[in-house]
Scaffold this active site. Structure first.
Site, PDB file in Angstrom:
ATOM      1  N   PHE A  49      39.700  39.192  32.231  1.00  0.00           N
ATOM      2  CA  PHE A  49      38.828  40.773  32.039  1.00  0.00           C
ATOM      3  C   PHE A  49      39.359  41.941  33.204  1.00  0.00           C
ATOM      4  O   PHE A  49      40.339  41.688  33.261  1.00  0.00           O
ATOM      5  CB  PHE A  49      37.355  40.214  33.090  1.00  0.00           C
ATOM      6  CG  PHE A  49      36.529  39.375  32.559  1.00  0.00           C
ATOM      7  CD1 PHE A  49      35.596  39.969  31.977  1.00  0.00           C
ATOM      8  CD2 PHE A  49      36.224  37.311  32.661  1.00  0.00           C
ATOM      9  CE1 PHE A  49      34.233  38.680  31.608  1.00  0.00           C
ATOM     10  CE2 PHE A  49      35.431  37.076  32.140  1.00  0.00           C
ATOM     11  CZ  PHE A  49      34.628  38.047  31.473  1.00  0.00           C
ATOM     12  N   GLU A  50      38.939  43.498  31.977  1.00  0.00           N
ATOM     13  CA  GLU A  50      39.709  44.279  32.636  1.00  0.00           C
ATOM     14  C   GLU A  50      39.813  44.208  34.064  1.00  0.00           C
ATOM     15  O   GLU A  50      40.277  45.075  34.400  1.00  0.00           O
ATOM     16  CB  GLU A  50      38.412  45.638  31.613  1.00  0.00           C
ATOM     17  CG  GLU A  50      39.260  46.717  31.854  1.00  0.00           C
ATOM     18  CD  GLU A  50      38.240  47.471  31.145  1.00  0.00           C
ATOM     19  OE1 GLU A  50      38.249  48.601  31.460  1.00  0.00           O
ATOM     20  OE2 GLU A  50      37.118  47.260  30.656  1.00  0.00           O
ATOM     21  N   ALA A  51      38.514  43.936  34.835  1.00  0.00           N
ATOM     22  CA  ALA A  51      37.957  44.442  36.397  1.00  0.00           C
ATOM     23  C   ALA A  51      39.590  43.412  36.794  1.00  0.00           C
ATOM     24  O   ALA A  51      39.737  43.784  38.583  1.00  0.00           O
ATOM     25  CB  ALA A  51      37.543  44.025  36.629  1.00  0.00           C
ATOM     26  N   MET A  80      42.677  45.952  37.518  1.00  0.00           N
ATOM     27  CA  MET A  80      42.799  46.878  36.363  1.00  0.00           C
ATOM     28  C   MET A  80      44.355  47.414  35.236  1.00  0.00           C
ATOM     29  O   MET A  80      44.611  46.919  34.206  1.00  0.00           O
ATOM     30  CB  MET A  80      41.403  47.682  35.728  1.00  0.00           C
ATOM     31  CG  MET A  80      41.703  48.120  34.271  1.00  0.00           C
ATOM     32  SD  MET A  80      40.558  49.741  34.787  1.00  0.00           S
ATOM     33  CE  MET A  80      39.055  49.371  35.117  1.00  0.00           C
TER      34      MET A  80
END
Length: 256
Positions: A49-51, A80
């Site tokens: 996930f991007e986060a 990120m």
């Protein structure tokens, strides 16, 4: 067994994900596809996930890329910056993207529609991490509604690169070779890109959809895969996992 266009799109996306591969995903349909793949045929699919969540086993559908479920039983809860570094180093096989417009070479616009950049008719969210992911992940999967307003011969703004202007253009722009759009999954069909021309090509029609319907919903001439295939409908197993485990509250599945 009855199913919706949304369920078919999720199943098509899930089938494209292979066991042991890495996939950078967001929320919504891509997340549902990754969860379905992980539960059905790709238990060792590494989700990012991007986060910053890396390799979670998602217990429920996260509401955002920073939801606490995105680090459930994860290998790593990082940032990120690290996820984008993995992307730039060539460690991510697949990513999922969408946009307001897509052109024949798989370039995407998510910046504005109409007017100019300073005075657009409609201002859109912009790139986010999409440009980085499409530039450096090995294969880009695009999920998008199929209509002429989205499938356009020329973008109002190029936010995210596909094959740019055709063969060799990505490499000339400094992007890694053998990367780029892989599949476009819509509510009417599955499309790919011709290996020589890099133009979008109709690969399979969803059950009950005609070639004429797809071409009428596309603002440019499509090349046709030979042979033209029919998309397999969702199996009872896929639908059961989707409805009972992935999205039991129908947050996504109720969309038709």
């Amino acid at each position: 067994m009855e199913y919706t266009a949304t369920e078919l799109m999720i199943c098509c996306a899930a089938r494209a994900l292979e066991d042991g591969k890495t996939a950078a995903i967001g929320t919504g349909l891509p997340c549902a596809a990754a969860m379905l793949a992980q539960r059905r045929h790709a238990p060792h699919l590494v989700i990012l996930f991007e986060a910053g969540g890396v390799a979670p086993h998602l217990p429920t559908m996260p509401v955002s890329v920073g939801d606490s479920t995105t680090i459930h039983r994860a290998v790593m809860a990082t940032s990120m910056a690290d996820v984008m570094q993995f992307c730039q180093r060539g460690l991510i096989d697949y990513t999922f993207l969408s946009g307001a417009q897509i052109d024949p070479y798989g370039n995407l616009n998510s910046t504005y529609i109409g007017g100019t950049h300073r005075r657009p008719q409609v201002r859109l969210p912009g790139s986010g991490g999409a440009n980085d992911l499409a530039s450096f992940c090995w294969r880009t999967l695009i999920i998008i509604k199929h209509d002429r307003r989205k499938f356009v011969p020329k973008l109002d703004f190029l936010t995210t690169p596909g094959y740019l202007t055709g063969p060799g253009a990505r490499e000339a722009a400094g992007l890694p070779p053998n990367t780029g759009p892989h599949r476009v999954i819509t509510d009417l069909a599955v499309l790919d890109f011709h290996p020589d021309t890099k133009r979008m090509r109709l690969r399979s029609l969803h059950p009950g959809v005609t070639l004429e319907q797809v071409q009428a919903a596309t603002g440019f001439e499509l090349q046709i895969h030979e042979p033209l295939l029919t998309t397999p409908p969702p199996t009872s197993e896929e639908l059961d996992i989707l409805r009972r485990e992935v999205d039991p509250h129908r947050y996504l599945l109720q969309r038709g």
